[in-house]
Design a protein around this motif. Structure first.
Motif, PDB file in Angstrom:
ATOM      1  N   ASP A 199       0.856  -1.190   0.000  1.00 52.84           N
ATOM      2  CA  ASP A 199       0.000   0.000   0.000  1.00 52.84           C
ATOM      3  C   ASP A 199       0.895   1.245   0.000  1.00 52.84           C
ATOM      4  O   ASP A 199       1.711   1.421   0.915  1.00 52.84           O
ATOM      5  N   CYS A 238       0.337   4.207   0.771  1.00 52.08           N
ATOM      6  CA  CYS A 238       0.112   5.107   1.902  1.00 52.08           C
ATOM      7  C   CYS A 238       0.681   4.543   3.207  1.00 52.08           C
ATOM      8  O   CYS A 238       0.693   5.233   4.229  1.00 52.08           O
ATOM      9  N   PRO A 288      -6.610   4.105   4.713  1.00 56.65           N
ATOM     10  CA  PRO A 288      -7.108   3.312   3.588  1.00 56.65           C
ATOM     11  C   PRO A 288      -7.816   4.182   2.559  1.00 56.65           C
ATOM     12  O   PRO A 288      -8.678   4.998   2.906  1.00 56.65           O
ATOM     13  N   ALA A 316      -5.152   3.729  -3.293  1.00 57.48           N
ATOM     14  CA  ALA A 316      -4.014   2.980  -2.767  1.00 57.48           C
ATOM     15  C   ALA A 316      -4.277   1.474  -2.821  1.00 57.48           C
ATOM     16  O   ALA A 316      -3.379   0.688  -3.127  1.00 57.48           O
ATOM     17  N   GLY A 317      -5.526   1.087  -2.529  1.00 54.85           N
ATOM     18  CA  GLY A 317      -5.878  -0.334  -2.601  1.00 54.85           C
ATOM     19  C   GLY A 317      -5.693  -0.888  -4.003  1.00 54.85           C
ATOM     20  O   GLY A 317      -5.173  -1.993  -4.192  1.00 54.85           O
ATOM     21  N   ALA A 333      -1.959  -1.212  -4.825  1.00 54.32           N
ATOM     22  CA  ALA A 333      -1.342  -2.322  -4.103  1.00 54.32           C
ATOM     23  C   ALA A 333      -1.653  -3.658  -4.769  1.00 54.32           C
ATOM     24  O   ALA A 333      -0.773  -4.504  -4.958  1.00 54.32           O
ATOM     25  N   ILE A 340      -0.252  -4.832   2.552  1.00 55.83           N
ATOM     26  CA  ILE A 340      -1.431  -4.180   1.978  1.00 55.83           C
ATOM     27  C   ILE A 340      -2.456  -3.963   3.080  1.00 55.83           C
ATOM     28  O   ILE A 340      -2.339  -4.534   4.163  1.00 55.83           O
ATOM     29  N   ASN A 341      -3.451  -3.137   2.800  1.00 56.46           N
ATOM     30  CA  ASN A 341      -4.513  -2.878   3.765  1.00 56.46           C
ATOM     31  C   ASN A 341      -5.804  -3.478   3.234  1.00 56.46           C
ATOM     32  O   ASN A 341      -6.237  -3.152   2.131  1.00 56.46           O
ATOM     33  N   ALA A 383      -8.587  -1.027   2.312  1.00 60.05           N
ATOM     34  CA  ALA A 383      -8.319  -0.311   1.061  1.00 60.05           C
ATOM     35  C   ALA A 383      -8.564  -1.214  -0.150  1.00 60.05           C
ATOM     36  O   ALA A 383      -9.091  -0.759  -1.177  1.00 60.05           O
ATOM     37  N   THR A 390       0.497  -2.326   7.426  1.00 55.32           N
ATOM     38  CA  THR A 390       0.822  -1.060   6.761  1.00 55.32           C
ATOM     39  C   THR A 390       1.276   0.036   7.726  1.00 55.32           C
ATOM     40  O   THR A 390       1.939   0.985   7.308  1.00 55.32           O
TER      41      THR A 390
END
Length: 301
Positions: A3, A5, A71, A75-76, A79, A103-104, A107, A284
């Motif tokens: 991610d 962020c 999130p 960004a999701g 990723a 990763i989130n 997100a 993250t």
């Protein structure tokens, strides 16, 4: 990249920088937004470092969005695209192994993807069917029957067949990835209830579900397997060297001892795939992302 962020780009670059100081050469390729990696390099005091690295650019990500540190669907999406590109490159033989940054999950869902985590992406993309997550530190290896599910659902999701499958995949992984032949393996299986059910007083899952899986593993696959063993005992025994791997029934049961022993050096890997994939065991860490504070030990391992 992970991610953008989060701390993924930072720890990736820190780990690459540390690895390049080693006498043993290794060819590392970064997969992700060049702009994100360049910004992360500035954050950790390595401005210009990325110019000497091979990067597979997966598309533009507005680095202004990196300041969000939370999130976001953008960004999701970025990723997931990195992970998919990495899987494709590994399957095609362009790279020998894939290391994924955190990763989130929120997100990823916001971006419209159905995956609860990396493991499910890897299963679907590689066609593996049934992959098993394993966490590794110096003293313990832990594989999981269930992972990214609510705790209340674990009791309905575990079955003799699922536990048996996890045991078998763990045995294959120990031989393939760690060089421990089947005849010398020792695998312990966690109980679900306190005191391993206390003879049925605290639950029958041990007697009706877990023990049959252990017995079938020995009978069908010749696996030296013990259990069910109370989870407040089995990890102590594993740390003393009694087991080559422990099969855990749910996420926190196995993740807590690993992170207690090796929060900054544990490694997550996925068994049952046609490729090698590892990742750090942390997330993250939005709360410290962008400040250059994230520890890269797990990524380096």
């Amino acid at each position: 990249m992970g991610d953008p962020c989060g701390v993924g780009p930072e720890v990736a670059l820190k780990a690459v920088a540390a690895r390049k100081k080693s006498a043993e050469p290794i060819n590392i390729i970064l997969i992700g937004s060049r702009a994100v990696f360049a910004e992360a390099a500035k954050i950790i005091g390595l401005e210009g470092f990325c110019r000497g690295l091979q990067t597979i650019d997966t598309g533009d990500f507005d680095i202004k969005n990196m300041s969000e540190r939370r999130p976001t669907p953008e960004a999701g999406k970025a990723a997931v695209e990195c992970v998919m590109k990495g899987i494709d490159m590994t399957l095609s033989g362009e790279i020998d192994a894939l290391v994924t940054a955190p990763i989130n999950k929120e997100a990823v869902r916001m971006a419209g993807y159905p995956y609860p985590g990396h493991t499910e992406m890897l299963e679907e993309k590689t066609g593996a069917g049934n992959a098993v997550m394993m966490m590794v530190c110096k003293d313990i290896r832990v594989s999981f029957v269930t992972i990214h599910v609510p705790l209340k659902e674990v009791f309905t999701l575990i079955s003799t067949e699922k536990i048996l499958s996890a045991i078998k995949i763990t045995a294959v992984g120990l031989e393939r990835l760690f060089g421990i032949p089947r005849a010398k393996q020792r695998i312990g299986v966690c109980a679900l209830n306190p005191h391993a059910g206390e003879g049925g007083l605290m639950g029958l899952e041990e007697k009706n579900i877990i023990r049959p899986a252990v017995e079938r593993a020995a009978k069908e696959a010749g696996i030296n397997c013990s259990g069910p063993i109370a989870s407040d005992v089995i990890f102590h025994r594993a740390a003393k060297g009694e087991y080559d791997a422990v099969v855990s029934l749910y996420h926190d049961q196995g993740a807590i001892p690993i992170k207690l022993l090796a929060f900054e050096s544990g490694v997550n890997l996925t068994l049952g795939l046609p490729i090698i994939r590892t990742s750090p065991t942390h997330g993250t860490a939005f709360e410290i992302a962008g400040r250059g504070l994230a520890h890269h030990g797990s990524m380096l391992e």
